[in-house]
Design a protein around this motif. Structure first.
Motif, PDB file in Angstrom:
ATOM      1  N   UNK A 170     -35.248  -7.733  48.805  1.00  0.00           N
ATOM      2  CA  UNK A 170     -34.768  -8.774  48.030  1.00  0.00           C
ATOM      3  C   UNK A 170     -36.315  -9.457  47.822  1.00  0.00           C
ATOM      4  N   UNK A 171     -35.754 -10.580  47.082  1.00  0.00           N
ATOM      5  CA  UNK A 171     -36.517 -11.666  46.177  1.00  0.00           C
ATOM      6  C   UNK A 171     -37.282 -11.969  47.401  1.00  0.00           C
ATOM      7  N   UNK A 172     -38.324 -12.597  47.860  1.00  0.00           N
ATOM      8  CA  UNK A 172     -39.061 -13.321  49.469  1.00  0.00           C
ATOM      9  C   UNK A 172     -38.338 -14.495  49.490  1.00  0.00           C
ATOM     10  N   UNK A 173     -38.305 -14.631  48.450  1.00  0.00           N
ATOM     11  CA  UNK A 173     -37.920 -16.186  48.603  1.00  0.00           C
ATOM     12  C   UNK A 173     -35.867 -16.699  48.773  1.00  0.00           C
ATOM     13  N   UNK A 174     -35.415 -15.901  47.989  1.00  0.00           N
ATOM     14  CA  UNK A 174     -34.512 -15.381  47.959  1.00  0.00           C
ATOM     15  C   UNK A 174     -33.904 -14.870  49.083  1.00  0.00           C
ATOM     16  N   UNK A 228     -29.147 -19.903  54.993  1.00  0.00           N
ATOM     17  CA  UNK A 228     -27.807 -20.291  55.099  1.00  0.00           C
ATOM     18  C   UNK A 228     -27.197 -19.931  56.080  1.00  0.00           C
ATOM     19  N   UNK A 229     -27.467 -18.277  56.928  1.00  0.00           N
ATOM     20  CA  UNK A 229     -26.941 -18.033  57.482  1.00  0.00           C
ATOM     21  C   UNK A 229     -27.311 -18.518  59.053  1.00  0.00           C
ATOM     22  N   UNK A 252     -24.947 -14.555  43.794  1.00  0.00           N
ATOM     23  CA  UNK A 252     -25.062 -13.190  44.452  1.00  0.00           C
ATOM     24  C   UNK A 252     -26.251 -13.447  45.387  1.00  0.00           C
ATOM     25  N   UNK A 253     -26.162 -14.108  45.848  1.00  0.00           N
ATOM     26  CA  UNK A 253     -28.056 -14.135  46.982  1.00  0.00           C
ATOM     27  C   UNK A 253     -28.235 -12.966  47.452  1.00  0.00           C
ATOM     28  N   UNK A 254     -27.114 -12.402  47.758  1.00  0.00           N
ATOM     29  CA  UNK A 254     -27.227 -10.732  48.829  1.00  0.00           C
ATOM     30  C   UNK A 254     -27.029 -10.205  48.160  1.00  0.00           C
ATOM     31  N   UNK A 290     -36.217 -20.842  44.598  1.00  0.00           N
ATOM     32  CA  UNK A 290     -36.006 -18.946  44.245  1.00  0.00           C
ATOM     33  C   UNK A 290     -36.186 -18.658  42.953  1.00  0.00           C
ATOM     34  N   UNK A 291     -36.567 -19.985  41.657  1.00  0.00           N
ATOM     35  CA  UNK A 291     -36.860 -19.353  40.189  1.00  0.00           C
ATOM     36  C   UNK A 291     -37.929 -20.588  40.051  1.00  0.00           C
TER      37      UNK A 291
END
Length: 487
Positions: A454-458, A465-466, A482-484, A41-42
Motif C-alpha cells: 500500500x502507498x505509505x501515506x494511505x 483509523x484502525x 477503498x483505503x485497504x 493521501x493525494x
C-alpha cells in the motif's frame, strides 16, 4: 423584581456563546482532519516532478509506421472478434497457447457496454475524418460502415429500455429517454453475452417490441460520458452529404439526442432514471453535466437548444463551472478522470464560439490537466495536445510549461504507445508469462508481480483509523475510498 449584578453577565454570555459554538467547533475539527487526510493521501500529485525524458524510448527507435499498422490490426480484430453486437468486450480464445487467436472460447461480461461502444464509435469517427481529409474513398467507405454499426448499437441501448426511438406511432407521444448500460436480444445473449441472462439487480427485460430483449440499467455518469462522446464525434466529424449511410448516422444521433434531452428536461428533471422511474443515484443536474448536454443539443437541434444553452452558460453562469474532476480523484476513483476527459472533450469539440471555447480550454488546463500533467496519463496528455492545436499560436503562450514543453508531452504519449507495442500485449493478450516480461498488471497471474505494498501515506491513515481512539469516526472512509485495497 430581582436585580441581577452585571459583573457576571459577560462571563455568562461568553459561556452561552461557547456552548452554542461547541457543536460547530467539533464538526469543524472532524471535517478539517478529514480534508487534511484527503490532501495528505493525494499529496504525491502536488509533489511530482516532470517525467524524466532520459527514460523515454528514443524517438528514432519509435516506428510510427508500425504503430499505424497496429491501429489497423486493432481495428480489424475489434470488428471481427470483440464486438459481435457493437459493445467491445474482452474475449478468451480456445488456442491462445499456440498463438492462433482465431477461435473464440467466450466473450467476457462488462458493466460498461455503452462506454465501450462510445470509444469504438469515436475511434471510427476519427478514422472517417482522416480518410475524408486524405481523399481515401475506400477508407471513408470502411469507416462509414463501422460508424453505422456502432451507432445502431447505441440506438439499441436507448430503444430497448424505452420501447423505441422517437415518437410512438400508436400514441403520438415521445418514447422516454432512459439510458442503459447494455442491451441485446435474447438470441444474442445466448450466443455472445450469457451474463445478460443472469438474475441481477441491474438486469431487466426491455419494453414494447423489445420485451424479449435483455437490458442492464442502474446507469451512471460513466455511461453518460460515453453517450456524450459518441454523439459529439458523430455530429462533429461525420458529413451527412458524403453518402446515405453518413446521413443516416447523423440523423439517428440527432434523434437520440432529442429523445434523451427531452426526457431529462421535461420528464426527469435531469435525473438518470431506472426501469421503474426511480433515480439511479446519478444526475445531470450539476452545471457541468447539464451544460455539456445542452451543448450537444445546441449542435444537433440549434432551433430548440441553442438559446437554452447560451442562457445556461451565461445567465446561470454554468460556463464558469464547466471544469470536470477534482484533485481527490487522483487518490480515489482515478477512473473518474477518463469520464471527465470524455465530457470536457465533448464540450470543447462542439463549441463554435472561439472565445467560449478558449475559456473551456483554460478551465481544462487549470483544473483537470493541472492535476494530471505529470502523471504520464496518456489520455489527459492527448486531450491537452488536441486543445492546444485549437488555439492560435499567441493564445498557447499562457499554457507553455518550460519544465515539460509540448514536444516532450507528445514524446511521452509516443513512448507509452511504443512500450505497449513492445510489451507482448499487442495486439492481443499473451498469457504465457515467460513471453511478456514487461507486464506489471495488477491482475497478472504472476504472484510476484501481483504483490504490491500500500502507498505509505494511505497505510499511515489506515492505521490511524484502525488504532487511534478517535479513528472510529473515520471508519467509513475505508469502504468509501477503498483505503485497504492495493493501489
Amino acid at each position: 423584581m430581582r436585580v441581577r449584578k452585571r459583573k457576571n453577565l459577560k462571563k455568562k454570555n461568553s459561556a452561552l456563546v461557547l456552548l452554542f459554538l461547541l457543536p460547530l467547533i467539533g464538526f469543524s475539527c472532524v471535517a478539517g482532519l478529514f480534508l487534511y487526510m484527503l490532501y495528505d493521501i493525494n499529496s504525491f500529485t502536488f509533489e511530482l516532478e516532470p517525467p524524466e525524458t532520459d527514460n523515454f524510448t528514443a524517438l528514432e527507435d519509435i516506428n510510427i509506421t508500425r504503430l499505424e499498422e497496429m491501429a489497423h490490426i486493432f481495428d480489424y480484430r475489434n470488428m471481427k472478434f470483440n464486438s459481435p453486437i457493437g459493445y467491445p468486450v474482452d474475449v478468451t480464445f480456445k488456442e491462445y497457447h499456440n498463438y492462433s487467436y482465431k477461435n473464440i472460447d467466450y466473450w467476457h461480461h462488462t458493466d460498461n457496454g455503452a462506454l465501450h461502444n462510445a470509444y469504438a464509435l469515436a475511434a471510427a469517427c476519427l478514422r472517417y475524418k482522416v480518410a475524408l481529409e486524405e481523399g481515401d474513398e475506400e477508407g471513408v467507405e470502411n469507416a462509414t460502415r463501422e460508424v453505422k454499426f456502432f451507432v445502431k448499437a447505441m440506438s439499441n441501448l436507448i430503444a430497448a429500455p424505452n420501447g423505441g426511438l422517437g415518437i410512438n406511432p400508436e400514441t403520438g407521444v415521445w418514447y422516454p429517454g432512459v439510458l442503459s448500460r447494455f442491451a441485446c436480444s435474447y438470441e444474442d445473449a445466448v450466443q455472445y453475452h450469457p451474463f445478460m441472462l443472469e438474475d441481477h439487480v441491474r438486469h431487466h427485460n426491455g419494453t414494447g417490441k423489445y420485451k424479449n430483449w435483455r437490458i442492464r440499467l442502474k446507469t451512471s455518469r460513466d455511461e453518460v460520458s460515453g453517450y456524450y462522446l459518441g454523439w459529439a464525434t458523430v455530429l462533429k466529424f461525420i458529413d451527412p452529404d458524403v453518402n446515405e449511410d453518413s446521413k443516416w448516422c447523423v440523423e439517428r444521433v440527432k434523434l437520440m439526442v432529442e429523445q434523451v434531452l427531452r426526457h431529462w428536461k421535461v420528464e426527469s428533471n435531469w435525473l438518470v432514471l431506472d426501469h421503474d422511474g426511480t433515480p439511479t443515484g446519478s444526475d445531470i443536474n450539476s452545471p457541468d453535466w447539464q451544460l455539456i448536454g445542452l451543448r450537444i443539443g445546441a449542435t444537433a437541434h440549434p432551433e430548440k437548444y441553442e438559446a437554452l444553452y447560451k442562457y445556461a452558460a451565461a445567465k446561470m453562469l454554468y460556463l464558469g463551472q464547466a471544469s470536470m474532476g477534482d484533485w481527490p480523484n487522483a487518490g480515489f476513483e482515478y477512473y473518474a478522470w477518463m469520464l471527465a476527459g470524455n465530457s470536457m472533450f465533448t464540450l470543447i469539440l462542439l463549441e463554435d464560439d472561439p472565445d467560449l471555447r478558449n475559456h473551456y480550454i483554460k478551465l481544462y488546463q487549470s483544473g483537470m490537466y493541472n492535476t494530471l500533467k505529470y502523471h504520464r496519463n496518456a489520455y489527459a496528455n492527448i486531450l491537452h495536445l488536441v486543445f492546444m492545436e485549437m488555439l492560435k499560436k499567441e493564445q498557447r503562450i499562457q499554457f507553455n510549461n518550460p519544465d515539460y514543453p509540448d514536444k516532450d508531452v507528445k514524446w511521452d504519449v509516443l513512448d507509452q504507445l511504443w512500450r505497449f507495442h513492445e510489451s507482448n500485449w499487442c495486439p492481443i493478450r499473451n498469457y504465457n508469462l515467460s513471453d511478456r516480461p514487461h507486464s506489471t498488471r495488477t491482475t497478472s497471474l504472476n504472484p510476484e508481480i501481483r504483490k504490491k505494498e500500500l502507498d505509505p501515506t494511505r497505510e499511515k491513515w489506515l492505521d490511524f483509523i484502525e488504532e487511534h481512539p478517535i479513528g472510529w469516526m473515520y471508519s467509513w472512509m475505508i469502504d468509501v475510498f477503498k483505503m485497504d485495497q492495493e493501489v
